[in-house]
Motif scaffolding. Structure first.
Motif, PDB file in Angstrom:
ATOM      1  N   ILE A 191      55.110  73.183  66.644  1.00  0.00           N
ATOM      2  CA  ILE A 191      54.834  74.659  66.793  1.00  0.00           C
ATOM      3  C   ILE A 191      55.810  75.327  65.832  1.00  0.00           C
ATOM      4  N   MET A 192      55.233  76.226  65.067  1.00  0.00           N
ATOM      5  CA  MET A 192      56.158  77.045  64.174  1.00  0.00           C
ATOM      6  C   MET A 192      56.047  78.517  64.416  1.00  0.00           C
ATOM      7  N   PRO A 193      56.858  78.976  65.271  1.00  0.00           N
ATOM      8  CA  PRO A 193      57.169  80.282  65.552  1.00  0.00           C
ATOM      9  C   PRO A 193      57.899  81.230  64.361  1.00  0.00           C
ATOM     10  N   ALA A 194      57.449  82.281  64.113  1.00  0.00           N
ATOM     11  CA  ALA A 194      58.232  82.802  63.055  1.00  0.00           C
ATOM     12  C   ALA A 194      57.592  84.351  63.000  1.00  0.00           C
ATOM     13  N   PRO A 195      58.503  85.322  62.635  1.00  0.00           N
ATOM     14  CA  PRO A 195      57.979  86.601  62.344  1.00  0.00           C
ATOM     15  C   PRO A 195      57.020  86.921  60.970  1.00  0.00           C
ATOM     16  N   PRO A 196      56.618  87.847  60.843  1.00  0.00           N
ATOM     17  CA  PRO A 196      55.832  88.181  59.547  1.00  0.00           C
ATOM     18  C   PRO A 196      56.511  88.003  58.204  1.00  0.00           C
ATOM     19  N   GLY A 197      56.132  87.475  57.061  1.00  0.00           N
ATOM     20  CA  GLY A 197      56.869  87.548  55.941  1.00  0.00           C
ATOM     21  C   GLY A 197      57.623  86.027  55.903  1.00  0.00           C
ATOM     22  N   SER A 198      57.566  85.077  56.792  1.00  0.00           N
ATOM     23  CA  SER A 198      58.631  84.032  56.718  1.00  0.00           C
ATOM     24  C   SER A 198      57.725  82.836  56.026  1.00  0.00           C
ATOM     25  N   GLY A 199      56.414  83.100  55.381  1.00  0.00           N
ATOM     26  CA  GLY A 199      55.775  81.954  54.937  1.00  0.00           C
ATOM     27  C   GLY A 199      55.243  80.878  55.764  1.00  0.00           C
ATOM     28  N   LYS A 200      55.236  81.255  57.206  1.00  0.00           N
ATOM     29  CA  LYS A 200      54.529  80.513  58.269  1.00  0.00           C
ATOM     30  C   LYS A 200      52.949  80.031  57.827  1.00  0.00           C
ATOM     31  N   SER A 201      52.155  81.002  57.471  1.00  0.00           N
ATOM     32  CA  SER A 201      50.549  80.590  57.381  1.00  0.00           C
ATOM     33  C   SER A 201      50.544  80.096  56.059  1.00  0.00           C
ATOM     34  N   THR A 202      51.339  80.381  55.157  1.00  0.00           N
ATOM     35  CA  THR A 202      51.125  79.653  53.836  1.00  0.00           C
ATOM     36  C   THR A 202      51.401  77.931  54.116  1.00  0.00           C
ATOM     37  N   LEU A 203      52.633  77.797  54.689  1.00  0.00           N
ATOM     38  CA  LEU A 203      52.930  76.531  55.220  1.00  0.00           C
ATOM     39  C   LEU A 203      51.969  75.653  56.187  1.00  0.00           C
ATOM     40  N   CYS A 204      51.460  76.820  57.131  1.00  0.00           N
ATOM     41  CA  CYS A 204      50.408  75.982  57.820  1.00  0.00           C
ATOM     42  C   CYS A 204      49.281  75.661  56.783  1.00  0.00           C
ATOM     43  N   ALA A 205      48.639  76.385  56.118  1.00  0.00           N
ATOM     44  CA  ALA A 205      47.458  76.407  55.288  1.00  0.00           C
ATOM     45  C   ALA A 205      47.752  74.922  54.324  1.00  0.00           C
ATOM     46  N   GLY A 206      49.000  74.929  53.776  1.00  0.00           N
ATOM     47  CA  GLY A 206      49.213  73.709  52.867  1.00  0.00           C
ATOM     48  C   GLY A 206      49.253  72.261  53.696  1.00  0.00           C
TER      49      GLY A 206
END
Length: 304
Positions: free
Chosen positions: A131-146
């Motif tokens: 589970i990767m909680p994070a606010p907007p701008g943290s790179g969460k979605s980019t990391l998830c996609a990768g």
């Protein structure tokens, strides 16, 4: 039947008529949307998702209504309606598809209280969820996609659904929301991936959505046991590195990223602390997706 089984004209007709019922286990959504861009995006990004019969039960009834009067012709707008009532201020018509995704997130976060709902990405391997909680701008979605592009199963990009009784994490495997520079980063990292056309000048900047892998969608009914909580942060040129995170502080941060923690009262506290107790908590900084993926492969307790 899946979305991919519907000819485009039939998909567009069902959207115009409000007879498209999209199965997003554990929810079913009835969608009315006459906009061609919405039909195109759903056909591309939700191709592997099942559809239900028109008279089936739906948890959420959503409509994207064109503007009325002069707004149909001059600077056209679209409104998001939930159960027949307008939920938000209208947006420009070219933002209809992102509005669908954002509005659906709101529907779930505001009503699906059988879960503790976190603003977090969730990936899985071997039955173990990260589970990767994070606010907007943290790179969460980019990391998830990768990570998903390299074989991890996608449960969620935005909404982690933690069952209040079992503690298992459920996911809908919906498209991954990319913003601004992340769009081109993932295009280069995953050439040929299904992605919606970028939409400019939204409240989040330029946005595009990345379609989920077919396997993630086919396994959407498989919940996973939480193993790690990772707080990601993109830092240019930073080496990929995990640092242990204090559990007390981690619990406070996860609570801050929960949509409905306060609604549940004591049950919410117990669900949150049980989640923290069963997970190892980490800070994670990265500057390269390749290095980040290699680091995730080494997390303890995750099958290779």
């Amino acid at each position: 039947m899946k979305i991919a089984d519907l000819p485009f004209n039939e998909l567009a007709r069902r959207l115009r008529d409000g007879t498209l019922l999209l199965d997003l286990h554990p929810f079913v959504v009835r969608i009315r949307a006459p906009q061609a861009a919405v039909a195109t995006a759903l056909g591309k990004l939700y191709a592997h998702f099942p559809v239900q019969e028109a008279d089936a039960f739906a948890d959420f009834h959503i409509a994207l209504r064109p503007g009325r009067g002069l707004r149909r012709w001059i600077r056209p707008q679209v409104s998001f309606e939930f159960d027949g009532k307008q939920a938000f201020k209208p947006l420009p018509e070219d933002q209809a598809y992102p509005m669908f995704e954002w509005g659906l997130n709101w529907c779930i976060a505001a009503h699906a209280h059988q879960f503790l709902i976190l603003h977090a990405a969730v990936i899985e391997r071997g039955g173990r969820a990260i589970i990767m909680p994070a606010p907007p701008g943290s790179g969460k979605s980019t990391l998830c996609a990768g990570l998903v592009s390299r074989g991890w199963r996608l449960l969620s990009d935005e909404l982690a659904l933690v069952h209040m009784e079992t503690g298992l994490v459920h996911g809908m495997a919906r498209p991954i929301n990319l913003k601004n520079r992340s769009i081109e980063v993932i295009r280069r990292f995953q050439p040929g991936a299904a992605m919606s056309d970028p939409v400019n000048d939204t409240v989040k900047g330029t946005v595009a959505l990345l379609g989920p892998p077919a396997e993630s969608v086919s396994r959407v009914r498989e919940a996973a046991l939480p193993a790690h909580i990772v707080f990601p942060r993109y830092l240019a040129d930073a080496p990929a590195a995990f640092v242990p995170a204090d559990k007390t502080h981690s619990a406070m941060r996860v609570a801050d990223e929960a949509f409905n923690y306060g609604i549940h009262g004591r049950r919410g506290f117990e669900a949150l602390t049980a989640l923290i107790d069963r997970c190892t908590c980490h800070e994670f900084a990265y500057g390269s997706l390749e290095e980040a993926i290699e680091a995730f492969e080494q997390l303890p307790g995750i099958p290779q």
